[in-house]
Design an enzyme around this catalytic site. Structure first.
Site, short mmCIF file in Angstrom:
data_model
loop_
_atom_site.label_atom_id
_atom_site.label_comp_id
_atom_site.label_asym_id
_atom_site.label_seq_id
_atom_site.Cartn_x
_atom_site.Cartn_y
_atom_site.Cartn_z
N SER A 1 0.84 -1.20 0.00
CA SER A 1 0.00 0.00 0.00
C SER A 1 0.87 1.24 0.00
O SER A 1 2.03 1.21 0.45
CB SER A 1 -0.91 0.01 1.24
OG SER A 1 -1.51 1.27 1.44
N TYR B 1 -2.75 -1.01 10.22
CA TYR B 1 -2.80 -1.38 8.80
C TYR B 1 -1.52 -0.98 8.09
O TYR B 1 -0.91 -1.79 7.38
CB TYR B 1 -4.01 -0.72 8.15
CG TYR B 1 -4.11 -0.90 6.66
CD1 TYR B 1 -4.68 -2.05 6.11
CD2 TYR B 1 -3.66 0.09 5.78
CE1 TYR B 1 -4.79 -2.21 4.73
CE2 TYR B 1 -3.77 -0.06 4.41
CZ TYR B 1 -4.33 -1.21 3.89
OH TYR B 1 -4.44 -1.36 2.53
#
Length: 286
Positions: A180, A193
Site C-alpha cells: 500500500s 494497517y
C-alpha cells in the site's frame, strides 16, 4: 492539489459492515476496461488469489483470465461476490475455483493450496491480496485485539500461504504481494494497517532474495486510494475519497490490475524484489 473546500464529491454517502460487499457499492467499481484486450500473456497458467472475490482481487482474477489463466480465489464469506467473480472468469473461457475460509488459520491456508494443486495440477502465480483495516483517530483508541487480528490477516497469512505454495512452484513462477501507499508515507488513522503493509514490503523484498536461487520472482504492487469494498466498509465518509491525489480522484480496480498482469507475465522476467506504485501521483521514496 485540491483544497478541502474544492474537493469533488466523488461518491455518495454509504456504509457497509466489514469486510464489505462489492454488490452493495454505489457506484460499482470498474473491474476491467471494455477495451482491454488479452494477448495470452498468461496462457494456461494457474493463479491463486487471496481476497479474489471483490475489489482489486476480482479485477486481477478477470484480467488474468482474459490473459489465459485459470483462477482459484480465496475469500472469507462473501459468497455472492465470489460467485459473481466466478461468473466473470468463466465468461472469459477459463476455470475458477472458489475457496471460502479464514486465512488467519494456517491449516486452512495449507489445505487451500493443496486443493488448488489437486484441481489444476500446478500453481504458477500466487497473489497475496486479502487485507483488512480499522481506522482510529488515536493510538489510545486502538483495540489491541483488533490490531492482532489485522496482523494475522494482512501479514501472517502471507507466510502461511506462501510457505505452502512454494512446495508446488518452480522456476519461472511468480509471487505478487499487495502492499500500500501507506507502507511508504504512513497513515495517521491506519496505524496497524500501515504497519502491516510496511511488513509486507520488507517480507516481499526479503522473499525475493530468498527464492532467487529457485528462479521464482517476487514483486509488490502498492496501490493508493482505490474504490473497493474495503473503503465504504471501514470509512465513515467516502464522499471525497481519493480527491486529494494529483489526479483528483480515486482509482478503479481496473487501473491497478494491469500492473499485476505485467508482474505475472514474461514482460517482467528481469524484475524481482520491486514495487509498482499505482496511487494517482503520490510522490514517495521507494
Amino acid at each position: 492539489m485540491n483544497t478541502a473546500k474544492n474537493k469533488p464529491k466523488s461518491f455518495p454517502s454509504q456504509k457497509q459492515s466489514p469486510p464489505g460487499n462489492e454488490s452493495e457499492m454505489k457506484p460499482k467499481p470498474e473491474v476491467i476496461r471494455k477495451n482491454y484486450k488479452g494477448s495470452d500473456k498468461l496462457k494456461n497458467k494457474v493463479a491463486l488469489i487471496t481476497g479474489g472475490d471483490s475489489g482489486i482481487g476480482r479485477s486481477v482474477a478477470v484480467h488474468f483470465a482474459r490473459e489465459g489463466a485459470d483462477i482459484a480465489i480465496i475469500y472469507l464469506n462473501e459468497n455472492k461476490d465470489a460467485l459473481e467473480t466466478k461468473k466473470m472468469v468463466e465468461a472469459e473461457g477459463r476455470k475458477c475455483l472458489l475457496l471460502a475460509g479464514d486465512i488467519r488459520n494456517k491449516e486452512f491456508c495449507r489445505e487451500a493450496v493443496e486443493t488448488v494443486h489437486a484441481e489444476f495440477a500446478e500453481l504458477n502465480i500466487l497473489v497475496n491480496n486479502a487485507a483488512e483495516q480499522h481506522p482510529h483517530e488515536s493510538l489510545k483508541d486502538l483495540d489491541l485485539d483488533m490490531m492482532e487480528k489485522t496482523f494475522q490477516t494482512n501479514i501472517f497469512a502471507m507466510f502461511y500461504i506462501t510457505k505452502a505454495a512454494i512446495d508446488y512452484m518452480a522456476e519461472g513462477d511468480v509471487i505478487i504481494n499487495t502492499s500500500s501507499v501507506t507502507s511508504y508515507r504512513g497513515s495517521e488513522h491506519l496505524l496497524d494497517y500501515s504497519a502491516t503493509k510496511g511488513a509486507i514490503t520488507t517480507f516481499s523484498r526479503s522473499l525475493a532474495a530468498n527464492l532467487s536461487k529457485d528462479k521464482i520472482r517476487v514483486n509488490i504492487v502498492a496501490p493508493g486510494p482505490i474504490w473497493t469494498p474495503l473503503i465504504p466498509s471501514t470509512f465513515k465518509d467516502v464522499t471525497d475519497f481519493g480527491a486529494d491525489t494529483l489526479l483528483g480522484r480515486a482509482g478503479q480496480p481496473s487501473e491497478v490490475a494491469p500492473a499485476y498482469v505485467f508482474l505475472a507475465s514474461e514482460d517482467s522476467v528481469y524484475i524481482t524484489g520491486q514495487t509498482i506504485h499505482v496511487n494517482g501521483g503520490g510522490f514517495i521514496s521507494s
